[in-house]
Design a protein around this motif. Sequence first.
Motif, PDB file in Angstrom:
ATOM      1  N   LYS A   1     108.155  -1.871  88.839  1.00  9.15           N
ATOM      2  CA  LYS A   1     107.298  -2.183  89.993  1.00  9.15           C
ATOM      3  C   LYS A   1     108.123  -2.386  91.260  1.00  9.15           C
ATOM      4  O   LYS A   1     107.713  -1.998  92.352  1.00  9.15           O
ATOM      5  CB  LYS A   1     106.495  -3.456  89.708  1.00  9.15           C
ATOM      6  CG  LYS A   1     105.285  -3.269  88.831  1.00  9.15           C
ATOM      7  CD  LYS A   1     104.296  -4.425  88.984  1.00  9.15           C
ATOM      8  CE  LYS A   1     104.927  -5.761  88.673  1.00  9.15           C
ATOM      9  NZ  LYS A   1     103.949  -6.882  88.794  1.00  9.15           N
TER      10      LYS A   1
ATOM     11  N   VAL B   1     101.824   0.647  86.001  1.00 12.49           N
ATOM     12  CA  VAL B   1     102.221   0.569  87.412  1.00 12.49           C
ATOM     13  C   VAL B   1     101.045   0.928  88.324  1.00 12.49           C
ATOM     14  O   VAL B   1     100.809   0.273  89.341  1.00 12.49           O
ATOM     15  CB  VAL B   1     103.433   1.480  87.680  1.00 12.49           C
ATOM     16  CG1 VAL B   1     103.712   1.579  89.176  1.00 12.49           C
ATOM     17  CG2 VAL B   1     104.673   0.939  86.956  1.00 12.49           C
TER      18      VAL B   1
ATOM     19  N   TYR C   1     108.832  -3.394  83.002  1.00 12.56           N
ATOM     20  CA  TYR C   1     107.651  -3.240  83.866  1.00 12.56           C
ATOM     21  C   TYR C   1     107.894  -3.889  85.227  1.00 12.56           C
ATOM     22  O   TYR C   1     107.616  -3.291  86.275  1.00 12.56           O
ATOM     23  CB  TYR C   1     106.429  -3.847  83.181  1.00 12.56           C
ATOM     24  CG  TYR C   1     105.217  -3.991  84.076  1.00 12.56           C
ATOM     25  CD1 TYR C   1     104.607  -2.882  84.652  1.00 12.56           C
ATOM     26  CD2 TYR C   1     104.681  -5.255  84.341  1.00 12.56           C
ATOM     27  CE1 TYR C   1     103.491  -3.030  85.477  1.00 12.56           C
ATOM     28  CE2 TYR C   1     103.565  -5.411  85.150  1.00 12.56           C
ATOM     29  CZ  TYR C   1     102.978  -4.290  85.712  1.00 12.56           C
ATOM     30  OH  TYR C   1     101.885  -4.425  86.522  1.00 12.56           O
ATOM     31  N   GLU C   2     108.427  -5.109  85.228  1.00 13.58           N
ATOM     32  CA  GLU C   2     108.687  -5.809  86.486  1.00 13.58           C
ATOM     33  C   GLU C   2     109.740  -5.076  87.321  1.00 13.58           C
ATOM     34  O   GLU C   2     109.607  -4.968  88.544  1.00 13.58           O
ATOM     35  CB  GLU C   2     109.137  -7.243  86.211  1.00 13.58           C
ATOM     36  CG  GLU C   2     108.056  -8.126  85.584  1.00 13.58           C
ATOM     37  CD  GLU C   2     106.825  -8.272  86.461  1.00 13.58           C
ATOM     38  OE1 GLU C   2     106.967  -8.257  87.709  1.00 13.58           O
ATOM     39  OE2 GLU C   2     105.704  -8.401  85.912  1.00 13.58           O
TER      40      GLU C   2
ATOM     41  N   GLY D   1      98.442  -1.958  87.997  1.00  9.84           N
ATOM     42  CA  GLY D   1      98.927  -3.275  88.386  1.00  9.84           C
ATOM     43  C   GLY D   1      98.964  -4.304  87.285  1.00  9.84           C
ATOM     44  O   GLY D   1      99.111  -5.492  87.538  1.00  9.84           O
TER      45      GLY D   1
END
Length: 400
Positions: free
Chosen positions: A243, A211, A239-240, A214
């Motif tokens: 974020k 995170v 992960y998405e 990026g």
Amino acid sequence: MLTLDKIYHAAYVLKNVARKTDLIYAQKLRPDARIYLKTENLQVTGSFKVRGAYCKMAELSEEEKQKGVIACSAGNHAQGVALAAQKGNIPAMICIPEGAPISKVEATKKYGAQVVLVKGAYDDAYQKALELQKETGRTFIHPFDDDEVIAGQGTIGLEILDQLPDVDAVIVPVGGGGLIAGVAYAIKSLNPHCKVYGVQSAGAPSMFNAVKHGHMEELKSVATIADGIAVKKPGDITYELCKKYVDDIVTVTDDEVSSAILALIEEQKLIAEGAGAVAVAAALFNKVDVVGKRVVCLVSGGNIDVNILSRVITRGLLKAGRTANFTIALTDKPGELQRVSTIVADLGANVVAVHHDRADENMAVNACFLKLTMETRDHEQVEEIRKALVEAGYEVTEIH
């Protein structure tokens, strides 16, 4: 795709399987904040993992159920899959890192699952499970990177908002990210103003790094007492979601986790494993802003091996200044031990171990090192004892 409807459906599926765990106000942990504990350590199987595993397996076709399932786990997902398999009469094979706590391995076997121990960490068990899945044709039950599993974990978010509608922040342990992905999605969908913070071990900061930088990263190794969140690489789906829905991710050290486990035992009479205590550690050691706020710390599991618990308690006591080890250089003559003991006793500490070392080649022939282990109140008392010994003419060479 994860949706709020999926999470509500998961809650319906789980209503006769998983407990709606208590939300306990923990006033003693932080007097300057309203800390609540979401006690998933008291869940059936001792962990939240049963929620996601059961939801995923409830969606299997009859053909898939007959072929069986396979999973990989550091221990808690294993028990969730094993329990769900037992209830559904589904054959289950589970790959577990060989270093996982014995208590988790044995508990998994008791639910009737076939356990395959794999050398290395969680990610090695994951690769082995993929190999066996191809060989056997079983359905793979991913521990975190699956929409159905994430929806099951998201039911905790629904429960928190039902139990504490005006919550300001929720702190969640993070390994692969399935728990925080589900909880954050549920909470942000229903109460966008509530902050959601993730916590990883400083020895396994895979989601933290991903995170912050990026992009996805895989750690070369992990080292932490929080074995339940020792994951080298987070999930693509999680992960998405992190974020998009998680406000921040922080890390805590093993010493801070040990202190949190000790605080939960002493102040709340609750047993948490390392991964289960990281949210409390973040609150105790100011990793996130909790002052004056209503904050829920998610205690995700309580499946800690008793041998590890003993070591963790010792480490927590040292971190809190509740135990101190002094090494004192003194002349080896009658009455010295009594003088030192009197100083320590007068200041209210309790000596629990004494060792004389006369063999060190760096000291005089008539000298020795006196090593004392004491029960102390806090770091301030440890410093008081040090000052008193120095004022009495003793050389304190080491304190730890």
